[in-house]
Design an enzyme around this catalytic site. Structure first.
Site, PDB file in Angstrom:
ATOM      1  N   ARG A 233      71.039 -32.364 -46.352  1.00  0.00           N
ATOM      2  CA  ARG A 233      70.599 -31.650 -47.545  1.00  0.00           C
ATOM      3  C   ARG A 233      71.702 -30.690 -47.980  1.00  0.00           C
ATOM      4  NH1 ARG A 233      67.444 -35.032 -48.180  1.00  0.00           N
ATOM      5  NH2 ARG A 233      65.164 -34.941 -48.363  1.00  0.00           N
ATOM      6  N   GLU A 261      71.563 -29.213 -57.660  1.00  0.00           N
ATOM      7  CA  GLU A 261      71.657 -30.550 -58.255  1.00  0.00           C
ATOM      8  C   GLU A 261      70.880 -30.578 -59.572  1.00  0.00           C
ATOM      9  OE1 GLU A 261      72.016 -32.988 -54.015  1.00  0.00           O
ATOM     10  OE2 GLU A 261      70.119 -32.993 -55.116  1.00  0.00           O
ATOM     11  N   HIS A 283      73.739 -37.949 -55.151  1.00  0.00           N
ATOM     12  CA  HIS A 283      72.432 -38.054 -54.489  1.00  0.00           C
ATOM     13  C   HIS A 283      71.815 -39.442 -54.682  1.00  0.00           C
ATOM     14  CE1 HIS A 283      69.084 -35.287 -52.837  1.00  0.00           C
ATOM     15  NE2 HIS A 283      68.876 -36.530 -52.435  1.00  0.00           N
TER      16      HIS A 283
END
Length: 311
Positions: A233, A261, A283
């Site tokens: 993460r 993000e 991602h």
């Protein structure tokens, strides 16, 4: 049943029939905070990926019975408010293990083989000008017999271990929780793992214990030419410190996740001087085609089981 999906764009293209068979299905590509309640006022079931469903939203939706999270993490849902109101929250787990592990190996192998450099060398027409049949200006490295350290030894970490061993790497690990053990694989302290590994891949959850787990003091312990990968993460690795140390120290960094993000404007990783030692993907490690289909099928199964439970 009225079923509303609030951020379908995060899941790419899919056949909406998978949810329409359960009732009236409405789908929105993206949803702003002030649009959630108007769009969901008649919904019994909400499907979200990253849209935040807070206490106020839950209290305002009188018909709401089920929140399906199209992801493993549920930090975007106020779980206490949902429980207090009797709203069930269901997530999905284990759907992306193989894909994230594959993505991890892809980045590591790209660095070891200097893939970006050699692909660009050919694409730019430089090979045409060569006096010999090959071009060897950048050293490329075998994974065989290299030390691979894994931080976080859950299902993804264990799958990365399996793949790395298949290439002949020697694997050790550090469990951030202390709960995951594996017979036959050496367990090391974080400092020892950083100091001895040629490749380090992170597959831990983000929590107070792992936030900024890797910052400047830890980066200074890396071996010369080490590869550091974050597939856990954003926030586990201090991005400012990585960008700074990439200019001072010989190592490589790859990541599929960032603390904020989408990527913020003027992020230090956008510095052109770092491009040869960085691989950042947006991602996507969870979103390989088969994996995404598995995810959607699991969300649909959560809806199905809920409907069966109230029939």
């Amino acid at each position: 049943m009225n079923i509303v999906m609030l951020d379908a764009l995060t899941l790419g293209e899919f056949d909406s029939k998978i949810f329409a068979e359960f009732g009236h299905f409405s789908m929105y590509l993206t949803t702003k905070p002030d649009e959630i309640i108007p769009r969901c006022k008649d919904a019994q079931i909400i499907i979200v990926n990253k849209v935040v469903i807070d206490s106020h939203t839950i209290q305002s939706l009188d018909n709401l019975q089920l929140i399906c999270v199209a992801a493993t993490g549920t930090n975007n849902i106020d779980l206490q408010a949902a429980e207090k109101k009797g709203v069930l929250v269901k997530n999905v787990v284990g759907y992306s293990t193989n894909a994230v592990a594959q993505h991890t190996l892809m980045i590591a192998l790209s660095f070891l083989g200097k893939l970006s450099y050699y692909a660009q060398y050919v694409a730019q027409g430089e090979w045409v000008k060569s006096d010999i049949f090959c071009h060897l200006s950048q050293p490329i490295i075998d994974l065989q017999s290299k030390e691979w350290g894994i931080v976080g030894f859950g299902s993804i970490g264990r799958q990365v271990c399996h793949l790395a061993q298949a290439f002949g790497a020697r694997v050790s690990y550090h469990s951030t929780s202390g709960n995951n053990t594996q017979a036959g694989i050496p367990h090391k302290s974080l400092d020892s793992l950083l100091q001895t590994s040629d490749i380090i891949s992170i597959h831990a959850p983000l929590n107070p214990q792992t936030h900024n787990l890797i910052a400047e003091p830890q980066i200074r312990q890396l071996k010369k030419g080490a590869i550091l990968l974050n597939l856990g993460r954003g926030g586990i690795v201090n991005e400012q410190d990585v960008a700074k140390m990439l200019q001072e120290q010989d190592f490589y960094f790859g990541s599929d996740v960032l603390e904020k993000e989408p990527m913020i404007a003027n992020h230090p990783f956008l510095n052109p001087a770092l491009a040869n030692r960085l691989i950042i993907t947006p991602h996507i490690a969870w979103a390989y085609t088969d994996t995404k289909e598995r995810l959607l099928g699991m969300v649909a199964e959560n809806v199905k089981k809920f409907l069966q439970s109230i029939a």
